[in-house]
Design an enzyme around this catalytic site. Sequence first.
Site, PDB file in Angstrom:
ATOM      1  N   HIS A  39      51.627  22.424  -9.532  1.00  0.00           N
ATOM      2  CA  HIS A  39      50.817  20.797  -9.891  1.00  0.00           C
ATOM      3  C   HIS A  39      51.199  19.703  -9.549  1.00  0.00           C
ATOM      4  O   HIS A  39      51.694  19.558 -10.410  1.00  0.00           O
ATOM      5  CB  HIS A  39      49.221  21.207 -10.576  1.00  0.00           C
ATOM      6  CG  HIS A  39      48.263  20.055 -10.756  1.00  0.00           C
ATOM      7  ND1 HIS A  39      47.605  20.451  -9.528  1.00  0.00           N
ATOM      8  CD2 HIS A  39      47.990  18.918 -11.479  1.00  0.00           C
ATOM      9  CE1 HIS A  39      46.664  19.234  -9.667  1.00  0.00           C
ATOM     10  NE2 HIS A  39      47.754  18.718 -10.569  1.00  0.00           N
ATOM     11  N   ASN A  50      50.939  28.618  -9.012  1.00  0.00           N
ATOM     12  CA  ASN A  50      50.504  27.622  -8.747  1.00  0.00           C
ATOM     13  C   ASN A  50      51.343  26.137  -9.341  1.00  0.00           C
ATOM     14  O   ASN A  50      52.090  26.240 -10.374  1.00  0.00           O
ATOM     15  CB  ASN A  50      49.560  27.089  -8.577  1.00  0.00           C
ATOM     16  CG  ASN A  50      49.000  25.842  -7.865  1.00  0.00           C
ATOM     17  OD1 ASN A  50      49.610  25.340  -6.860  1.00  0.00           O
ATOM     18  ND2 ASN A  50      48.203  25.018  -8.945  1.00  0.00           N
ATOM     19  N   MET A 109      45.792  24.589  -0.229  1.00  0.00           N
ATOM     20  CA  MET A 109      44.038  23.055  -0.813  1.00  0.00           C
ATOM     21  C   MET A 109      43.262  23.723  -0.759  1.00  0.00           C
ATOM     22  O   MET A 109      42.323  22.801  -0.880  1.00  0.00           O
ATOM     23  CB  MET A 109      44.784  21.928   0.179  1.00  0.00           C
ATOM     24  CG  MET A 109      46.433  21.383   0.166  1.00  0.00           C
ATOM     25  SD  MET A 109      46.362  20.941  -1.639  1.00  0.00           S
ATOM     26  CE  MET A 109      45.675  19.558  -2.189  1.00  0.00           C
ATOM     27  N   GLN A 120      61.797  17.013  -7.963  1.00  0.00           N
ATOM     28  CA  GLN A 120      61.916  17.407  -9.595  1.00  0.00           C
ATOM     29  C   GLN A 120      60.978  19.018  -8.305  1.00  0.00           C
ATOM     30  O   GLN A 120      60.973  20.158  -9.062  1.00  0.00           O
ATOM     31  CB  GLN A 120      60.981  17.155 -10.029  1.00  0.00           C
ATOM     32  CG  GLN A 120      62.140  15.423 -10.788  1.00  0.00           C
ATOM     33  CD  GLN A 120      62.987  16.519 -10.955  1.00  0.00           C
ATOM     34  OE1 GLN A 120      63.301  17.214 -11.830  1.00  0.00           O
ATOM     35  NE2 GLN A 120      64.493  15.819 -10.092  1.00  0.00           N
ATOM     36  N   GLU A 121      60.148  19.006  -7.931  1.00  0.00           N
ATOM     37  CA  GLU A 121      59.222  20.294  -7.484  1.00  0.00           C
ATOM     38  C   GLU A 121      59.805  21.205  -6.626  1.00  0.00           C
ATOM     39  O   GLU A 121      60.085  21.853  -6.940  1.00  0.00           O
ATOM     40  CB  GLU A 121      58.032  19.745  -6.508  1.00  0.00           C
ATOM     41  CG  GLU A 121      57.184  19.206  -7.493  1.00  0.00           C
ATOM     42  CD  GLU A 121      55.351  18.734  -6.355  1.00  0.00           C
ATOM     43  OE1 GLU A 121      55.195  19.552  -5.728  1.00  0.00           O
ATOM     44  OE2 GLU A 121      55.181  17.569  -6.487  1.00  0.00           O
ATOM     45  N   ASN A 152      57.853  22.970  -1.037  1.00  0.00           N
ATOM     46  CA  ASN A 152      57.762  24.097  -1.651  1.00  0.00           C
ATOM     47  C   ASN A 152      58.317  25.907  -1.588  1.00  0.00           C
ATOM     48  O   ASN A 152      59.203  25.707  -1.690  1.00  0.00           O
ATOM     49  CB  ASN A 152      56.671  23.600  -2.701  1.00  0.00           C
ATOM     50  CG  ASN A 152      56.939  22.182  -3.956  1.00  0.00           C
ATOM     51  OD1 ASN A 152      57.822  22.532  -4.632  1.00  0.00           O
ATOM     52  ND2 ASN A 152      56.165  21.767  -3.515  1.00  0.00           N
ATOM     53  N   LEU A 210      41.082  25.899 -12.845  1.00  0.00           N
ATOM     54  CA  LEU A 210      40.893  24.861 -12.067  1.00  0.00           C
ATOM     55  C   LEU A 210      42.336  23.660 -13.082  1.00  0.00           C
ATOM     56  O   LEU A 210      42.080  23.551 -13.345  1.00  0.00           O
ATOM     57  CB  LEU A 210      40.350  23.784 -11.220  1.00  0.00           C
ATOM     58  CG  LEU A 210      40.788  22.640  -9.994  1.00  0.00           C
ATOM     59  CD1 LEU A 210      41.944  23.519  -9.338  1.00  0.00           C
ATOM     60  CD2 LEU A 210      40.086  21.326 -10.145  1.00  0.00           C
TER      61      LEU A 210
END
Length: 197
Positions: free
Chosen positions: A110, A108, A91, A174-175, A14, A145
């Site tokens: 996820h 972020n 992480m 897709q990220e 990413n 979170l």
Amino acid sequence: MKRVAILISGGGSNMLSLLDSMAETGHPATPCLVASNDPNAGGLARAAARGVATAALDHKPFGKDRPAFEAELQKIIAAHAADIICLAGFMRVLTAGFVTPWSGRMLNIHPSLLPKYRGLHTHARALEAGDQEAGCTVHEVTPELDDGPILGQARVPVEADDTPETLAARVLVQEHVLYPAVLRRFASGDRTPVYLP
Ligand code: GAR
């Protein structure tokens, strides 16, 4: 031009998609730092090979003292004069002491369609639940979170023979589209969510 610090813990695919995007002409942001809590993270060498400043801050010597780790991390990020932080496979859970001062300036990614499946093992949980679709979310980071305002989501179908690994791979593709699209918009001051496809 917004200066972006990217925090990673692993291979950094990413992170690379963000660097590629920011290299495009007319992008409103530029990378100032790639930092990892794991000195062996493969993404550090990849970022350095592209001429981006890197830093490793091993969390292990800090033991359970998260505030001390976060204070050092904050110093490194401040030294590179970042305007925006992008967590990209980072992480370590960050406490409110770190997150709150970056409110509205930290993103972020996820690997689930939040608010479903906060935390770990998102793909296994989606498969166990019999979900017909899965996906990823980019959101603003808040002290809770995997919470915070959603800035974009991308959906993928779940196939009948999916394993957590095959589903993760489909979502990751897709990220790499979603995160750059969101960052480009966010860095230009537009917080309208991006929904893909
Ligand atoms: C990505 O799938 C990202 O969504 C996930 O870790 C992977 C990192 O891959 N993040 C989380 O699970 C955060 N809780 P990458 O290092 O190749 O970008």
